[in-house]
Design a protein around this motif. Structure first.
Motif, short mmCIF file in Angstrom:
data_model
loop_
_atom_site.label_atom_id
_atom_site.label_comp_id
_atom_site.label_asym_id
_atom_site.label_seq_id
_atom_site.Cartn_x
_atom_site.Cartn_y
_atom_site.Cartn_z
N MET A 1 31.75 12.91 14.53
CA MET A 1 31.63 11.94 13.46
C MET A 1 31.48 10.55 14.07
O MET A 1 32.20 10.19 14.98
CB MET A 1 32.88 12.01 12.57
N ILE A 2 30.54 9.82 13.57
CA ILE A 2 30.33 8.43 13.97
C ILE A 2 30.69 7.56 12.76
O ILE A 2 30.18 7.78 11.66
CB ILE A 2 28.88 8.17 14.42
N CYS A 3 31.56 6.60 12.98
CA CYS A 3 31.97 5.66 11.94
C CYS A 3 31.33 4.32 12.24
O CYS A 3 31.54 3.75 13.31
CB CYS A 3 33.48 5.54 11.90
N TYR A 4 30.53 3.84 11.32
CA TYR A 4 29.77 2.61 11.48
C TYR A 4 30.33 1.61 10.48
O TYR A 4 30.33 1.85 9.27
CB TYR A 4 28.30 2.92 11.19
N TYR A 5 30.85 0.50 10.99
CA TYR A 5 31.48 -0.50 10.14
C TYR A 5 30.63 -1.77 10.12
O TYR A 5 30.27 -2.29 11.17
CB TYR A 5 32.87 -0.84 10.66
N VAL A 6 30.35 -2.23 8.91
CA VAL A 6 29.58 -3.46 8.74
C VAL A 6 30.42 -4.42 7.90
O VAL A 6 30.77 -4.10 6.76
CB VAL A 6 28.24 -3.20 8.02
N TRP A 7 30.76 -5.57 8.48
CA TRP A 7 31.44 -6.63 7.73
C TRP A 7 30.35 -7.60 7.28
O TRP A 7 29.45 -7.93 8.06
CB TRP A 7 32.44 -7.36 8.61
N PHE A 8 30.42 -8.07 6.05
CA PHE A 8 29.33 -8.91 5.55
C PHE A 8 29.80 -9.84 4.45
O PHE A 8 30.86 -9.67 3.85
CB PHE A 8 28.16 -8.04 5.06
N SER A 9 28.94 -10.84 4.20
CA SER A 9 29.13 -11.77 3.08
C SER A 9 27.77 -11.94 2.41
O SER A 9 26.73 -11.59 2.98
CB SER A 9 29.66 -13.11 3.57
N PHE A 10 27.81 -12.48 1.22
CA PHE A 10 26.57 -12.69 0.46
C PHE A 10 26.13 -14.15 0.52
O PHE A 10 26.95 -15.05 0.78
CB PHE A 10 26.79 -12.29 -1.01
N GLY A 34 20.41 12.52 3.45
CA GLY A 34 21.15 13.31 4.42
C GLY A 34 21.45 12.59 5.72
O GLY A 34 22.00 13.20 6.64
N SER A 35 21.10 11.31 5.82
CA SER A 35 21.41 10.55 7.03
C SER A 35 22.87 10.14 7.07
O SER A 35 23.51 10.21 8.11
CB SER A 35 20.53 9.31 7.12
N VAL A 36 23.39 9.70 5.94
CA VAL A 36 24.77 9.25 5.84
C VAL A 36 25.59 10.34 5.17
O VAL A 36 25.19 10.88 4.13
CB VAL A 36 24.85 7.92 5.04
N GLU A 37 26.74 10.65 5.75
CA GLU A 37 27.64 11.66 5.20
C GLU A 37 28.44 11.09 4.02
O GLU A 37 28.58 11.72 2.98
CB GLU A 37 28.60 12.15 6.29
N ASN A 38 28.95 9.87 4.20
CA ASN A 38 29.80 9.26 3.20
C ASN A 38 29.91 7.77 3.50
O ASN A 38 29.65 7.35 4.63
CB ASN A 38 31.19 9.91 3.24
N PHE A 39 30.33 7.00 2.51
CA PHE A 39 30.57 5.58 2.75
C PHE A 39 31.58 5.05 1.75
O PHE A 39 31.79 5.65 0.68
CB PHE A 39 29.28 4.76 2.68
N LYS A 40 32.19 3.93 2.11
CA LYS A 40 33.08 3.19 1.22
C LYS A 40 32.70 1.72 1.31
O LYS A 40 32.38 1.23 2.39
CB LYS A 40 34.54 3.31 1.66
N LEU A 41 32.74 1.04 0.18
CA LEU A 41 32.59 -0.41 0.16
C LEU A 41 33.95 -1.01 -0.12
O LEU A 41 34.64 -0.60 -1.06
CB LEU A 41 31.58 -0.83 -0.92
N PHE A 55 33.47 -8.61 2.87
CA PHE A 55 33.28 -7.20 2.47
C PHE A 55 33.07 -6.35 3.71
O PHE A 55 32.67 -6.84 4.77
CB PHE A 55 32.07 -7.07 1.54
N GLN A 56 33.30 -5.07 3.54
CA GLN A 56 33.04 -4.11 4.61
C GLN A 56 32.40 -2.87 4.02
O GLN A 56 32.81 -2.40 2.95
CB GLN A 56 34.33 -3.71 5.31
N ALA A 57 31.41 -2.36 4.71
CA ALA A 57 30.86 -1.04 4.42
C ALA A 57 31.31 -0.13 5.56
O ALA A 57 31.02 -0.41 6.73
CB ALA A 57 29.34 -1.09 4.36
N ALA A 58 32.08 0.89 5.23
CA ALA A 58 32.53 1.89 6.21
C ALA A 58 31.65 3.12 5.99
O ALA A 58 31.74 3.78 4.96
CB ALA A 58 34.00 2.21 5.99
N ILE A 59 30.78 3.39 6.96
CA ILE A 59 29.74 4.41 6.81
C ILE A 59 29.96 5.52 7.82
O ILE A 59 30.11 5.25 9.02
CB ILE A 59 28.35 3.76 7.02
#
Length: 105
Positions: A1-10, A34-41, A55-59
């Motif tokens: 499993m690879i966990c990709y974290y993106v912190w961001f602002s608008f 089918g590229s991403v298994e799951n994510f949370k915002l 904000f963070q996207a945990a992918i």
């Protein structure tokens, strides 16, 4: 499993209620492909935190192949095109880190 974290602002003129659906739509499409298994915002609860990390996207990606396929898709379609393009046009700042599972010793 690879966990990709993106912190961001608008962008200042983009309220979260307008920007977050764009992020969700892009990530939902990546799950459907089918590229991403799951994510949370996630929203940062610390009012004193760096505004660039509001904000963070945990992918989650299943493996290296899925991780590579996700980025290949975005590259092929164009970073500023399609759903990814609609998302990045409302993003001001972002930072990324990726982690992978560690086998038990």
């Amino acid at each position: 499993m690879i966990c990709y974290y993106v912190w961001f602002s608008f962008q200042p003129q983009v309220p979260p209620a307008e920007g977050l659906p764009r992020v969700r739509e892009f990530l939902d499409a990546m799950v459907q492909r089918g590229s991403v298994e799951n994510f949370k915002l996630l929203r940062n609860r610390d009012a004193a935190a760096d505004p660039a990390r509001a904000f963070q996207a945990a992918i989650d990606f299943v493996d290296d192949a899925a991780f590579a396929a996700g980025f290949a898709t975005v590259e092929h379609e164009g970073v500023r095109s399609g759903l990814h393009g609609l998302m990045v046009e409302v993003i001001k700042d972002f930072a990324v880190e990726s982690f992978e599972g560690v086998d038990r010793v």
